[in-house]
Every structure is written in C-alpha cells, then in structure tokens.
Motif scaffolding. Sequence first.
Motif, short mmCIF file in Angstrom:
data_model
loop_
_atom_site.label_atom_id
_atom_site.label_comp_id
_atom_site.label_asym_id
_atom_site.label_seq_id
_atom_site.Cartn_x
_atom_site.Cartn_y
_atom_site.Cartn_z
N THR A 1 -6.03 -0.50 -6.61
CA THR A 1 -5.76 -1.12 -5.36
C THR A 1 -4.52 -1.87 -5.53
O THR A 1 -3.59 -1.41 -6.69
N SER A 2 -3.87 -2.77 -4.82
CA SER A 2 -2.68 -3.42 -4.79
C SER A 2 -2.68 -4.75 -4.08
O SER A 2 -3.64 -5.13 -3.50
N ARG A 3 -1.64 -5.44 -4.04
CA ARG A 3 -1.51 -6.46 -3.18
C ARG A 3 -1.90 -6.62 -1.79
O ARG A 3 -2.14 -7.39 -1.01
N HIS A 4 -1.73 -5.22 -1.17
CA HIS A 4 -2.12 -5.16 0.17
C HIS A 4 -3.64 -5.05 0.33
O HIS A 4 -4.22 -5.46 1.54
N GLY A 5 -4.42 -5.05 -0.58
CA GLY A 5 -5.95 -5.30 -0.41
C GLY A 5 -6.40 -3.94 0.24
O GLY A 5 -6.00 -3.64 1.44
N ARG A 6 -7.57 -3.46 -0.12
CA ARG A 6 -8.15 -2.53 0.59
C ARG A 6 -9.71 -2.34 0.29
O ARG A 6 -10.05 -2.84 -0.75
N THR B 1 -13.16 1.56 -14.10
CA THR B 1 -11.90 1.01 -14.45
C THR B 1 -11.37 0.51 -13.01
O THR B 1 -11.14 1.21 -12.23
N VAL B 2 -10.65 -0.61 -13.19
CA VAL B 2 -9.85 -1.33 -11.99
C VAL B 2 -8.52 -1.44 -12.39
O VAL B 2 -8.21 -2.16 -13.24
N ARG B 3 -7.85 -0.72 -11.60
CA ARG B 3 -6.31 -0.81 -11.83
C ARG B 3 -5.79 -1.43 -10.46
O ARG B 3 -5.54 -0.83 -9.48
N TYR B 4 -4.76 -2.46 -10.50
CA TYR B 4 -4.05 -3.17 -9.79
C TYR B 4 -2.64 -2.87 -10.00
O TYR B 4 -2.07 -3.02 -10.96
N PHE C 1 -19.88 7.55 -3.77
CA PHE C 1 -20.31 6.85 -2.75
C PHE C 1 -21.29 5.59 -2.89
O PHE C 1 -21.68 4.93 -2.08
N ASP C 2 -21.89 5.50 -4.31
CA ASP C 2 -22.70 4.42 -4.52
C ASP C 2 -21.85 3.29 -5.18
O ASP C 2 -22.42 2.41 -5.69
N LEU C 3 -20.47 3.58 -5.23
CA LEU C 3 -19.64 2.41 -5.60
C LEU C 3 -18.72 2.12 -4.72
O LEU C 3 -17.98 2.96 -4.04
N LYS C 4 -18.26 0.75 -4.38
CA LYS C 4 -17.54 0.34 -3.25
C LYS C 4 -16.56 -0.88 -4.00
O LYS C 4 -17.19 -1.72 -4.72
N GLY C 5 -15.37 -0.83 -3.59
CA GLY C 5 -14.37 -1.70 -4.01
C GLY C 5 -13.65 -2.54 -3.10
O GLY C 5 -13.44 -2.15 -1.96
N GLU C 6 -13.45 -3.71 -3.19
CA GLU C 6 -12.86 -4.59 -2.21
C GLU C 6 -11.94 -5.72 -2.85
O GLU C 6 -12.17 -6.32 -3.94
N THR C 7 -10.62 -5.58 -2.19
CA THR C 7 -9.72 -6.41 -2.75
C THR C 7 -9.16 -7.48 -1.74
O THR C 7 -9.13 -7.10 -0.55
N GLU C 8 -9.29 -8.86 -2.32
CA GLU C 8 -8.90 -9.88 -1.28
C GLU C 8 -7.85 -10.90 -1.93
O GLU C 8 -7.97 -11.27 -3.09
N ILE C 9 -6.57 -10.98 -1.12
CA ILE C 9 -5.71 -11.81 -1.73
C ILE C 9 -5.83 -13.19 -1.22
O ILE C 9 -5.91 -13.41 -0.01
N LEU C 10 -6.12 -14.28 -2.12
CA LEU C 10 -6.41 -15.64 -1.42
C LEU C 10 -5.48 -16.38 -1.20
O LEU C 10 -5.36 -17.26 -0.50
N GLU C 11 -4.27 -16.43 -1.77
CA GLU C 11 -3.02 -17.07 -1.90
C GLU C 11 -1.92 -16.52 -2.31
O GLU C 11 -1.92 -15.79 -3.24
#
Length: 464
Positions: A299-304, A398-401, A361-371
Amino acid sequence: MRYNLKKAILIIGIVALLAIAVSAQVNGVNGNSNENYLIYDSNQGGIVEKSISLELEQGVQWVELEDMENLDNVDPDSIKLEPENSDVLEVVDIKTDFRDNIKTNIGKEVEIELTSGKTVSGVLLRIEDNYPYGLMVLENDERISYINTNNVNQIKTTSDSDSKVMARIESSGSGSFDFQLRYRVNGITWDASYDLYMKDSDSSSRFSGDMIIKNPSNTNYDGNFNLISGQVMSSRYVGFAEERASISDGFERSVSAPQKVGRVYKYELGQLAIDAYSRQSTKYLDKNIDSKTEFMYTTSRHGRNENVRQFLTFANNEEPLPKGTVNVYQEKDGLQVMVGQSSIDRTPDGDEVEINLGSAFDLKGETEILEETRNAGNITRTGEINITNFGNNPKTVTVRYMWEFGELLDSSVEPVETNADFVEWDIRVGVNSDKTIEFEVAEDIRNNNVRAYSDTAEKEISPR
C-alpha cells in the motif's frame, strides 16, 4: 544512421551466437549428414553446424550448397563456410537467394498473424524503412494496412520459389574437399515449462520441469541438440509459417547438467528429430522441494482497499533454472486443481524462486490516511492499515507501505525493515479477525532525503 546502428546490433548478436557454437565433426553419407544444433530460448533462433564435402575443380568456381536448399528460415548474413584445409582452398564469396525477407512476395497475397492473435490478409504492396524494423504495407478489399513488424508473429506466404546458397571457391586442385558449414536459423526456439504440486503440508511440494522445443518453420531438424539459456540477441525474430504448430506426444529423456559458457548455460539433449510445425517436450527436472506460502499487502499514502496477494517461495539450491512458466496445482478430493500460474525469470543456483499465485480472497487489506501535516519541503502522515482474515486458519501477512525517502516516526507494531523505498511489518491475523497497524511517517515531497536529527526522543524532520 538508424539503420546502420540496428544493423550493427544485429551483427553483434550473430557474432555472440557463433562465438559459443560447438563444432560438429561428423561427416554425412550419400549427402545426408548428422547436424549439431544450438537452440536458444526466448525466440532467439539457433545455430546449425555440420561437415560437408564438395566436389571442386581447380581454379575459381561457383558451387551450390545443396544442404541448404529451401531453408527459408536461415539468416543469410550468418552463413559461414570454412575449409578444413585452408592451404589449398579459399572461400571467396557467398551468394544467397532467400525469400526470408519476404521481398520476393511483394505484389502477392500474404497472411500476417500479429502478436495480439489477430490476422491480416492482403496483397503486400511494399516494405518500408528496412524490414524487419519498419512497416509492412498490405492492401485488401477493405483497407490499406500499415503493420509494425515488431508486432508480427508469423507470416504465411504463397511463394513457391526455391532458396539457394552459392559459394564462390578458389581451389588449387581437383577432387572432394571437406568444409565446415555454419549458419543461424530463425523461428525454432525453446522454453521451460514447470509444474509445482502443493502437498497437504505447505512446506513440501513436488517441482518438475520440461524443456519444450518449438519449431514453427517448414524445416525438419535431425541431429545432436544443445539448448542454450540466456539472452544473447537484441532483436526479436519474425517467423514464417504455413500453419500453426501442433503439439506432438512428449517423451522423457535424460538431460545433462547445465554447463556454463560465458554468461549463458548449455543443456545437452543428444540426438533428436524435430518435425516441421511441431513442438516436442523433454523432461529434465523432477524433485521434492521445501516451499512456503507467504502473504503480502502493498500500500501507500494514496490508500487502497484490495485483496492480499499470495506467493509461493522456495530456495533453488541445485542448478540454475531457465526462464519459463510455472503452473501450480493443489490436490483436492483426488484431483490436481490448478490454483495459479506465473512466470519466473532465469534463476541462478542459490537464489530464491518467488511464484505469484494472485489474490488471497480470504484476506483483505485497507489503508486509511487520518491526518496530513505539510511543512517546508516535507509532509507528515498519520494513518491506519487494517488486515482482515476471513479464512479458517490464522495467517501471517507482510504489510509494505511504500514511500519516497521516508522515515517512520511512530508505529504500534515494530517494523521488520525500513529503507528509502518502504517500511515493512509482519503481523499475525487470527481466524475471522483483523489486526490494525497505527503509524506516523514523514516523507520529503521534493524527493529529498528526510533526515532525523535525533535518535531518541524528539525528531526533527528537515529537507536537505
């Protein structure tokens, strides 16, 4: 200038091919000779070598090389004829009459298969900009088509003219003389195809490989085959064919261990007969491996919001693997179910093989930039990354930002790696549960390094 440069590149590639060719010292009987082939992967063609005998008179004469009749897939510039006894013989010149450049079919009907799978038929009007690097112009009842030759896969022609090779030889005597004939053929190539069978345990799999020789040309090959793995040519071949290749029955054959020659590897297959318009498979690898399944969310700053990707990895500890396609199977109720397909590049001995199985398909990722807080030349972001496991087994993800010259200021989970391109965490997510990483990062928005002037409490973020 453009033509000269490309011609120079092509010549360099041909020289590289010829430089590693192995001599074939087998004389034929009654005009038939065993031939030695070096076939290159990735549509790079091959090298043919054989010994031939020619009847010569004293003096200078033109002699037809009957061994090369109707070989329309030969690169004319690559033909080399070398006398066994150079003291009494000299090859002055070689003249070719080939239709491999299709120019003899100008004004005739042709059918062109594009790399996209589409076909275009019509009368070939002309070839522009020094084929095969330019455009082919076709006309039919509907339109005039301009076709980039780099997008051409195969060409079907109606020409029935014979191809000939003539050698001008000066001889100080009469009789039968031996020569080494060497030339490059286009079209014939080979690729590796792998099957990986995942067993009940994720840590154990069976890995097998086949070498598939593909001959889309109208030429039969019979001789000693060597397969070369490695990129040596700089231009892509455009093949000529009259029909699509059909797959013949495969068979198992022992293949020698690869031999390193410069920066490529050579595999010896021994004597084979490869028919025109055919494919032939040779088993060369079958072993048990220790594999492991890994999951990654990038993921990245764009959030997905997207699925986590699943990878299968194992150590390649025995010999280099040629470039090829891997089909992955998982046994279920006695059936081998195909669960993924991926390509691997040439992998050296000691390196790790990584196979992308696609989305889990049994794993889902979500990114949210709060501030976000912008400063002079940099920006600070606070956010959350959430991984949800809908499956029946716990998973390590493994989570990669991704960032550009960033720095991790704070995190609820200890990272396993940080560098100029990303920060990475490993988290364990239980059955039907989720886990969240809270983080604060600083990134230089002018693509400059973000500097931390304190290793302990307060950190000052400043551009260069």
